[in-house]
Design an enzyme around this catalytic site. Structure first.
Site, PDB file in Angstrom:
ATOM      1  N   HIS A 348      31.471 -28.016 -14.743  1.00 40.30           N
ATOM      2  CA  HIS A 348      31.771 -26.612 -14.462  1.00 40.30           C
ATOM      3  C   HIS A 348      30.955 -25.643 -15.308  1.00 40.30           C
ATOM      4  O   HIS A 348      31.288 -24.453 -15.338  1.00 40.30           O
ATOM      5  CB  HIS A 348      33.252 -26.329 -14.710  1.00 40.30           C
ATOM      6  N   LYS A 534      37.707 -11.295 -14.427  1.00 42.36           N
ATOM      7  CA  LYS A 534      37.293 -12.654 -14.797  1.00 42.36           C
ATOM      8  C   LYS A 534      37.424 -12.775 -16.315  1.00 42.36           C
ATOM      9  O   LYS A 534      37.640 -11.783 -17.013  1.00 42.36           O
ATOM     10  CB  LYS A 534      35.856 -12.947 -14.353  1.00 42.36           C
ATOM     11  N   ARG A 535      37.303 -13.983 -16.808  1.00 40.40           N
ATOM     12  CA  ARG A 535      37.346 -14.215 -18.242  1.00 40.40           C
ATOM     13  C   ARG A 535      36.314 -13.355 -18.958  1.00 40.40           C
ATOM     14  O   ARG A 535      35.232 -13.115 -18.437  1.00 40.40           O
ATOM     15  CB  ARG A 535      37.088 -15.705 -18.483  1.00 40.40           C
ATOM     16  N   LYS A 540      29.086 -13.148 -18.640  1.00 39.52           N
ATOM     17  CA  LYS A 540      29.616 -12.514 -17.426  1.00 39.52           C
ATOM     18  C   LYS A 540      29.296 -11.017 -17.383  1.00 39.52           C
ATOM     19  O   LYS A 540      29.470 -10.359 -16.373  1.00 39.52           O
ATOM     20  CB  LYS A 540      31.123 -12.754 -17.324  1.00 39.52           C
ATOM     21  N   THR A 642      34.856 -17.786  -8.413  1.00 40.06           N
ATOM     22  CA  THR A 642      35.749 -17.802  -7.243  1.00 40.06           C
ATOM     23  C   THR A 642      36.329 -16.415  -6.978  1.00 40.06           C
ATOM     24  O   THR A 642      36.764 -16.145  -5.867  1.00 40.06           O
ATOM     25  CB  THR A 642      36.893 -18.824  -7.402  1.00 40.06           C
ATOM     26  N   LYS A 646      37.329 -14.485  -3.348  1.00 40.27           N
ATOM     27  CA  LYS A 646      38.613 -13.817  -3.073  1.00 40.27           C
ATOM     28  C   LYS A 646      38.394 -12.358  -2.702  1.00 40.27           C
ATOM     29  O   LYS A 646      39.031 -11.839  -1.772  1.00 40.27           O
ATOM     30  CB  LYS A 646      39.521 -13.920  -4.302  1.00 40.27           C
TER      31      LYS A 646
END
Length: 811
Positions: A348, A534-535, A540, A642, A646
C-alpha cells in the site's frame, strides 16, 4: 418472507422490553439503538449460522483477510440496507412515534482505523459478503482505537476514543474459540525421537487471545460472513503471575490503542507485539478450522487463502511455518510450499520510510522462535538466489539486513502474489521501489486497483442522488455498478441536471447546518464547496491547498471589491501523534481559518472549515456536499486513494495530479471532465535522479508565491511564529521535499479554470453527471472479483449458500 411494519413493531417492542423491562416511551436514543441492534442480530442469526455451516459442509475455499485496521463506520443503516428492510424499519419506527435518524446517530463510529487502509478493508468485507465469496476479516479489537481529535487553540490534541463505552451490540464474544499467544522467553531447539528439531520454550509470557465476531451481511443475498477481532486477556490459569497493576496493564496494552506512538523503543515493541498477537491468533484459528475438514496438509492452500493487507500482518508467514513445522511435524520443504501457496500480499505504499522494519534484537527478544524461522527463510533465500543472480542483487533482497528485519521483503518472499493498488502504483513498485524483487519474481506481481462500496457511499450517504439514478436508469446498477454508465445518456437533459443541482444544494445545506451548529461557522450553501479529506501527511500536500487559500486571501485584501467565485474550503484530517510536522500544518490551516473567517473584508468570499475528529460518519456528510475533490499529492507518492472515488461517485469534479488512481479516473471520465495540474511521476523521478530541483530559486523568481510564503514569517498570520518558520524553512531552505513550490503555479492556474466553469451551472452539472456515470469501474465489488479470480482462486458460493439456507428452513 417479507417483513411487514406490523411484524417489526411487535418484535422490536418485545426485544426492547426483554432488554430494559420498561416502556418504550421512557428510553434514550442509545437504548433504542441497542434494542434495534439486538433485534437485527437475532433477525440475521440464522443466515450467519447457515452461511458458516454451508462453508464447512461444502468444504469451500475460504479467504482470510488480515488487516491491522478495519474502519467500518456506523453499521446500523448498512445492515438494514443489506438485509433489505431499511424502509420497513424506518416506517415502523415512525409509526411508533420514534425518529430513526436520531436513533441511528446514537451509534458510535468505531475508530478502528486511521484512514484509507482500514476503510478499504471494511469495503472489501462488504463486497466479499455481497458477492457470496467465503471470506473472513482478521484484526484487533482495540479498546480505544484511533485517538479522538480535538483542536485546542488550533493545535491537534489526542484524547482516548472510548468507542466501547456503551458496548458493541454487533459483536459476539467467543471465549470457546480463544487461543494462546506466546511472547518472549527462550526457544531452544532439541532433537525429538524422529530426528526432527522441536523448540523447547521457557520463561515465556502467555497471552490469551479471545475472539469477538461480527457478522458481515451481504447485500440482500442471505450471506453473513465473519469479521473476527482479537482481544488480549490474562489466561485464568496464569492470574497468579500477574501481581501488580503494571503487569496487568502490559497485557491490556496489546489491544488498547491503534498505532501506539512508535517514536521510542517501548512504542515500537508494543506495535510489534500487536502485530504478532493478531497474526498468531488468526493463523491458529484458521488451522483449527481446517482440521475440522479432516484433509491432508497438502490440500491446505486449496481450502485456505491468507491475505496480508500491507506489511503489518507479515508475521503470518513465519507463524504458519511454526505451526506446520513444530506442531504438525512437516518438513521445511513441505511447510514452505504450503505457506507460499497460501499467502498473498498487498503493498500500500511507495514511501520507503513507510516500509516496516524492526530491529533484529527486538524481534529476537519478543518472538524468539519466529525470529529463528525468519533467519532460516532468509538464509534459504540467499542460498537459492546467489547461483542465479549477482551477490549485489541477492543481498539487496534479503529479509535481514543492516540490523533490521524488513517486513515487506518477508511478505514478498513468503507469498505467491504481490499486488499494488492502482495501475501507476504497481508500475512504480515493479520498476522503481521493488524492482529487484520484480526481476526475481515477475510472475508474482500484479495490479488490483482499489475500489469503494457504492452501498455506503451512495445508497446510504446520498439517498437523494440514489433515487434520481433509480428513476432515470432503474435499479440494476445497485448489484452491477457498471450499469451506472447508462446515466450518461442524461448529460444533456436539462431537467435531470436541474434535479442533480437541487440534490447537491440540499446536501450542502445539511453540511452548512452541521458547521454552524458544531463549529459556529456560517456558510453560504451557494458557494463552491472544495473538499480535501484524508490523512494529514506532507506528501498529500494539504499545504499546497493552504497556499492557494492564502493567495486568494491576499488578492481579496488587495481589492475588496474583486469579483471572485465564493468558496468554502473543507478539510478533514488526523495527524499521527508523533508526526510533528503534520501537526504543525494542522495548526497553520486552523489559524488561516480563524484569520479568514473573521475578516470582514473577506465576507463569504472565502470560508475555511477544518472539521474536528474526521471519520467515516463525517465523510458521509461531507462527500455528498462536495463539488471539488482535492487529490493533489505529489505524483508518484499516493498508492491509490479512495476518497477520489467516493467524491467522484457523488458528483464532485476532481482537481488532481496524475498520481495513484487519479490516472485511471482520468482514463474513465475523460480529460475534459477532470482538472489536471502539476508534475507527473516521470518528471518527479527525473528531478530525483539529476538533483536539479532548487526550491529557493522558485521562491526568489516568483513574486506571487514569495508573497504567500512570507505570510508564514512576517506576522500576516498571527500566532504561528514557530510553526510558520518551520514550514517556511522546509519549503524554501530545505528544498521542499514534496515539490509544493514547483506545482504551485500550475495549481492556481487550474483553480482559476474551476472558477470559470462554475459560472456556467449547466456545463458544471454535465461534468458532475459524467463523473457519477463513469464511477462504476471503481466499485469494490469489481476489485474483489479480480482478487478472488486471480489471487485467491475462489468463487462465489452464493447458489450453494442460498440452497443450503432454504433446505434447512423450517417448513
Amino acid at each position: 418472507m417479507v417483513l411487514t411494519t406490523k411484524e417489526f413493531r411487535e418484535d422490536f417492542s418485545k426485544t426492547f422490553e426483554g432488554l430494559y423491562a420498561f416502556d418504550l416511551s421512557e428510553a434514550s436514543p442509545i437504548q433504542y439503538y441497542t434494542a434495534l441492534g439486538n433485534y437485527l442480530k437475532v433477525y440475521s442469526a440464522d443466515n450467519w449460522s447457515h452461511t458458516n455451516q454451508a462453508y464447512l459442509e461444502h468444504q469451500v475455499k475460504q479467504v482470510y483477510y488480515f488487516s491491522m485496521e478495519f474502519l467500518p463506520g456506523r453499521m446500523l443503516k448498512s445492515n438494514l440496507l443489506n438485509l433489505g428492510i431499511l424502509d420497513t424499519v424506518r416506517d415502523g419506527l415512525r409509526e411508533m412515534g420514534l425518529d430513526f435518524e436520531v436513533i441511528a446517530r446514537a451509534e458510535v463510529d468505531p475508530a478502528l482505523g486511521n484512514g484509507g487502509l482500514g476503510r478499504l478493508a471494511s469495503c472489501f468485507m462488504d463486497s466479499i459478503a455481497s458477492l457470496g465469496i467465503p471470506g473472513n476479516g482478521n484484526g484487533i479489537r482495540y479498546r480505544y482505537g484511533l485517538f479522538q481529535q480535538k483542536f485546542v487553540d488550533g493545535y491537534q490534541v489526542e484524547l482516548p476514543e472510548n468507542w466501547l463505552r456503551d458496548g458493541n451490540v454487533w459483536e459476539v464474544r467467543k471465549e470457546n474459540k480463544a487461543v494462546m499467544v506466546r511472547f518472549g522467553g527462550q526457544a531452544i531447539l532439541s532433537e525429538d525421537p524422529d530426528g526432527r528439531l522441536k523448540p523447547i520454550y521457557s520463561q515465556t509470557q502467555n497471552i490469551l487471545a479471545v475472539p469477538y465476531d461480527t457478522g458481515m451481511i451481504g447485500y440482500q443475498n442471505e450471506v453473513v460472513n465473519n469479521l473476527r477481532l482479537w482481544s488480549a486477556e490474562i489466561p485464568p490459569e496464569e492470574e497468579i503471575h500477574y501481581h501488580t497493576i503494571a503487569d496487568r496493564e502490559k497485557v491490556n496494552q496489546i489491544t488498547e490503542v491503534l498505532y501506539p506512538d512508535d517514536s521510542n523503543y517501548e512504542g515500537q515493541i508494543l506495535r510489534l507485539r500487536q502485530e504478532y498477537f493478531f497474526t498468531s491468533a488468526g493463523v491458529q484459528s484458521i488451522v483449527r478450522y481446517y482440521k475440522q475438514m479432516v484433509l491432508t496438509w497438502q490440500h491446505f492452500p486449496d481450502k485456505v487463502a491468507i491475505h496480508i493487507n500491507d506489511t503489518h500482518p507479515a508475521l503470518c508467514i513465519p507463524e504458519l511455518m511454526r505451526i506446520l513445522l513444530d506442531e504438525e511435524g512437516l518438513s521445511w520443504e513441505q511447510a514452505w510450499e504450503i505457506t507460499q501457496k497460501t499467502m498473498s500480499y498487498t503493498n500500500h505504499t511507495i514511501l520507503q520510510e513507510a516500509m516496516e522494519k524492526w530491529p533484529v534484537r527486538m524481534v529476537q527478544e519478543l518472538v524468539p522462535r519466529i525470529y529463528q524461522i525468519i533467519e532460516e527463510i532468509n538464509q534459504r533465500h540467499i542460498d537459492k538466489k546467489l547461483p542465479l543472480y549477482t551477490p549485489e542483487l541477492t543481498y539487496r533482497t534479503t529479509i535481514i539486513a543492516d540490523g533490521n528485519v524488513k517486513m515487506a521483503h518477508l511478505a514478498i518472499i513468503g507469498s505467491h502474489s504481490v499486488n499494488g493498488v492502482a495501475k501507476l502504483h504497481t508500475e512504480i513498485l515493479m520498476h522503481e521501489v521493488l524492482r529487484d524483487f520484480y526481476q526475481m519474481y515477475p510472475a508474482k506481481f500484479n495490479n488490483k486497483t482499489n475500489g469503494i462500496t457504492q452501498r455506503r457511499w451512495l445508497h446510504l450517504a446520498n439517498e437523494g442522488l440514489t433515487k434520481l439514478i433509480d428513476n432515470k436508469i432503474g435499479t440494476a446498477w445497485k448489484t452491477n455498478p457498471s450499469e451506472l454508465k447508462l446515466f450518461k445518456s442524461f448529460a444533456n437533459n436539462e431537467d435531470t441536471l436541474a434535479q442533480l443541482a437541487e440534490i447537491k444544494l440540499e446536501n450542502k445545506k445539511q453540511f452548512a447546518a452541521y458547521a454552524e451548529k458544531e463549529m459556529g461557522i456560517e456558510l453560504d450553501p451557494t458557494a463552491l464547496f472544495d473538499v480535501q479529506i484524508k490523512r494529514l501527511h506532507a506528501y498529500k500536500r494539504q499545504l499546497l491547498n493552504a497556499l492557494h487559500i492564502l493567495d486568494r486571501y491576499l488578492k481579496i485584501k488587495d481589492d475588496p471589491d474583486l469579483d471572485i467565485q465564493p468558496r468554502v474550503f473543507i478539510f478533514g484530517a488526523k495527524a499521527a501523534p508523533s508526526y510533528v510536522y503534520a501537526k504543525q500544518i494542522i495548526k497553520l490551516i486552523n489559524t488561516i481559518a480563524d484569520m479568514v473567517n473573521n475578516d470582514p473584508a473577506i465576507g463569504n468570499k472565502i470560508k475555511v472549515v477544518f472539521v474536528e475528529n474526521y471519520g467515516v460518519s463525517l465523510a458521509e456528510l461531507i462527500i455528498p456536499a462536495a463539488e471539488v475533490s482535492e487529490q493533489i499529492s505529489l505524483a508518484g507518492k499516493e498508492a491509490s486513494g479512495t476518497s477520489n472515488m467516493k467524491l467522484m461517485l457523488n458528483g464532485a469534479l476532481t482537481v488532481a495530479t496524475l498520481d495513484g488512481a487519479n490516472v485511471e479516473i482520468r482514463d474513465f471520465v475523460g480529460e475534459d471532465n477532470i482538472f489536471l495540474f502539476g508534475l507527473n511521476d516521470q518528471e518527479v523521478y527525473a528531478f530525483y535522479e539529476n538533483g536539479t530541483y532548487h526550491s529557493r530559486d522558485i521562491y526568489d523568481s516568483n513574486p506571487r508565491l514569495q508573497r504567500v510564503l512570507n505570510t508564514f514569517i512576517d506576522g500576516t498570520i498571527p500566532g504561528i511564529e514557530t510553526e510558520g518558520r518551520v514550514i517556511f524553512d522546509s519549503l524554501v531552505q530545505y528544498n521542499d521535499e514534496y515539490f509544493v513550490l514547483k506545482d504551485f503555479e500550475s495549481y492556481v492556474e487550474v483553480q482559476e479554470k474551476v472558477d470559470q466553469l462554475y459560472q456556467d451551472p449547466m456545463a458544471w452539472n454535465q461534468k458532475s453527471l459524467l463523473n457519477i456515470a463513469s464511477s462504476g469501474p471503481f466499485s469494490a465489488d469489481f476489485t474483489i472479483k479480480r482478487y478472488a479470480e486471480e489471487i485467491w482462486k475462489t468463487d462465489s458460493q452464493l447458489p450453494a449458500i442460498q440452497q443450503y439456507i432454504h433446505l434447512t428452513e423450517p417448513i
